[in-house]
Design a protein around this motif. Sequence first.
Motif, mmCIF file in Angstrom:
data_model
loop_
_atom_site.group_PDB
_atom_site.id
_atom_site.type_symbol
_atom_site.label_atom_id
_atom_site.label_comp_id
_atom_site.label_asym_id
_atom_site.label_seq_id
_atom_site.Cartn_x
_atom_site.Cartn_y
_atom_site.Cartn_z
ATOM 1 N N ASP A 280 15.035 -103.258 28.164
ATOM 2 C CA ASP A 280 15.289 -104.224 27.094
ATOM 3 C C ASP A 280 14.605 -105.559 27.376
ATOM 4 O OD1 ASP A 280 16.757 -102.567 25.419
ATOM 5 O OD2 ASP A 280 18.685 -103.114 26.304
ATOM 6 N N ILE A 281 14.601 -105.976 28.626
ATOM 7 C CA ILE A 281 13.914 -107.223 28.997
ATOM 8 C C ILE A 281 12.416 -107.104 28.722
ATOM 9 C CG2 ILE A 281 13.240 -108.679 30.948
ATOM 10 C CD1 ILE A 281 16.060 -108.101 32.109
ATOM 11 N N ILE A 282 11.827 -105.988 29.102
ATOM 12 C CA ILE A 282 10.395 -105.779 28.852
ATOM 13 C C ILE A 282 10.113 -105.775 27.352
ATOM 14 C CG2 ILE A 282 8.525 -104.091 29.069
ATOM 15 C CD1 ILE A 282 9.787 -103.329 31.813
ATOM 16 N N MET A 283 11.003 -105.150 26.568
ATOM 17 C CA MET A 283 10.852 -105.154 25.113
ATOM 18 C C MET A 283 10.865 -106.584 24.583
ATOM 19 S SD MET A 283 13.542 -103.746 22.232
ATOM 20 C CE MET A 283 14.793 -104.912 22.798
ATOM 21 N N CYS A 284 11.807 -107.394 25.062
ATOM 22 C CA CYS A 284 11.906 -108.785 24.613
ATOM 23 C C CYS A 284 10.647 -109.568 24.955
ATOM 24 C CB CYS A 284 13.130 -109.454 25.237
ATOM 25 S SG CYS A 284 14.711 -108.857 24.593
ATOM 26 N N ARG A 285 10.129 -109.327 26.142
ATOM 27 C CA ARG A 285 8.910 -110.021 26.556
ATOM 28 C C ARG A 285 7.736 -109.646 25.658
ATOM 29 N NH1 ARG A 285 7.719 -107.869 31.767
ATOM 30 N NH2 ARG A 285 5.891 -106.827 30.936
ATOM 31 N N LYS A 286 7.596 -108.374 25.357
ATOM 32 C CA LYS A 286 6.487 -107.918 24.520
ATOM 33 C C LYS A 286 6.613 -108.432 23.082
ATOM 34 C CE LYS A 286 5.363 -103.795 27.223
ATOM 35 N NZ LYS A 286 5.356 -102.308 27.265
ATOM 36 N N LEU A 287 7.850 -108.576 22.605
ATOM 37 C CA LEU A 287 8.062 -109.083 21.250
ATOM 38 C C LEU A 287 7.825 -110.591 21.145
ATOM 39 C CD1 LEU A 287 11.210 -107.063 20.105
ATOM 40 C CD2 LEU A 287 8.913 -106.946 19.131
ATOM 41 N N GLY A 288 7.864 -111.283 22.277
ATOM 42 C CA GLY A 288 7.598 -112.718 22.271
ATOM 43 C C GLY A 288 8.826 -113.598 22.302
ATOM 44 N N CYS A 289 9.933 -113.090 22.838
ATOM 45 C CA CYS A 289 11.145 -113.907 22.962
ATOM 46 C C CYS A 289 10.913 -115.041 23.964
ATOM 47 C CB CYS A 289 12.317 -113.047 23.436
ATOM 48 S SG CYS A 289 12.785 -111.752 22.268
ATOM 49 N N ALA A 290 11.633 -116.130 23.764
ATOM 50 C CA ALA A 290 11.506 -117.275 24.669
ATOM 51 C C ALA A 290 12.284 -117.070 25.961
ATOM 52 C CB ALA A 290 11.986 -118.543 23.978
ATOM 53 N N GLY A 291 13.325 -116.255 25.896
ATOM 54 C CA GLY A 291 14.139 -116.067 27.095
ATOM 55 C C GLY A 291 15.111 -114.916 26.952
ATOM 56 N N VAL A 292 15.761 -114.600 28.056
ATOM 57 C CA VAL A 292 16.803 -113.576 28.077
ATOM 58 C C VAL A 292 18.025 -114.142 28.797
ATOM 59 C CG1 VAL A 292 15.343 -111.530 27.896
ATOM 60 C CG2 VAL A 292 15.752 -112.550 30.147
ATOM 61 N N VAL A 293 19.157 -113.519 28.515
ATOM 62 C CA VAL A 293 20.444 -113.962 29.052
ATOM 63 C C VAL A 293 21.075 -112.776 29.751
ATOM 64 C CG1 VAL A 293 22.667 -114.989 28.458
ATOM 65 C CG2 VAL A 293 20.638 -115.537 27.089
ATOM 66 N N LEU A 294 21.326 -112.902 31.055
ATOM 67 C CA LEU A 294 21.777 -111.742 31.815
ATOM 68 C C LEU A 294 22.698 -112.155 32.954
ATOM 69 C CD1 LEU A 294 20.005 -111.792 34.696
ATOM 70 C CD2 LEU A 294 18.181 -111.119 33.144
ATOM 71 N N GLY A 295 23.266 -111.160 33.600
ATOM 72 C CA GLY A 295 24.108 -111.390 34.778
ATOM 73 C C GLY A 295 24.593 -110.074 35.329
#
Length: 234
Positions: A79-94
């Motif tokens: 999911d993080i890789i998907m977000c990066r490829k789509l052009g998201c500014a950031g991710v929220v995780l823990g």
Amino acid sequence: MTRTLEICAASLPSALAAQAGGAHRIELCQNLEQGGITPSYGLIQETLRQLHIPVFVLIRPRPGGFVYSNDELEIMRADIIMCRKLGCAGVVLGVLDAWGRVSRTPCRWLIAAARSMEVTFHRAFDSCPNQAEALEVIIKMGCQRVLTSGGQPTAVAGQDQLAQLVAQAAGRISIMPGAGVSAANIQQLARHTGAVEFHTSAKQLVPANPADGLFQTERFETDAALVAELVALL
């Protein structure tokens, strides 16, 4: 002093309302009633297409606690890789271990997958028994901010701890109060904690539509007027 308002949006209408109200950033998720999970590909893509403010995406494969299996971690990384490829500014995780500590190896692995995206460590932090220690670990891992209520049910209840965390961070990372932040308390929280970023959903209840018959249900959506009020107060 420049302050930032992040709106937790669980739908495209909520994301658009957040932007219309003047929010500076959104955290996009779904299933907010259970604390939020990772939104769908389509929701992320369309939100990015329609918004001009930064979009951060929640990376959480299921509701509940933050101790994850290897399979769940693989899902999170994808999911993080998907977000990066789509052009998201950031991710929220823990990710935590069985003792409630920040789980360093999987967190570093996920953060590495984010690459140039910013990373917020979310309220898993509030399950850590030693927040001072956890904060130092998160700083060393390279996260940009921590979303936290100071280990309490609401940010107001945890405001003394939040102030201590802001002092400990000393500008190395942003401490972002969240949980119960509203127009009634956001200025008090800003004064008491010294935080400069704040997180809320600014939501209103949308009544069930009787025309939906057996499938009618209430839902919450972000309200642009509430967002605008919060921005003005900050």
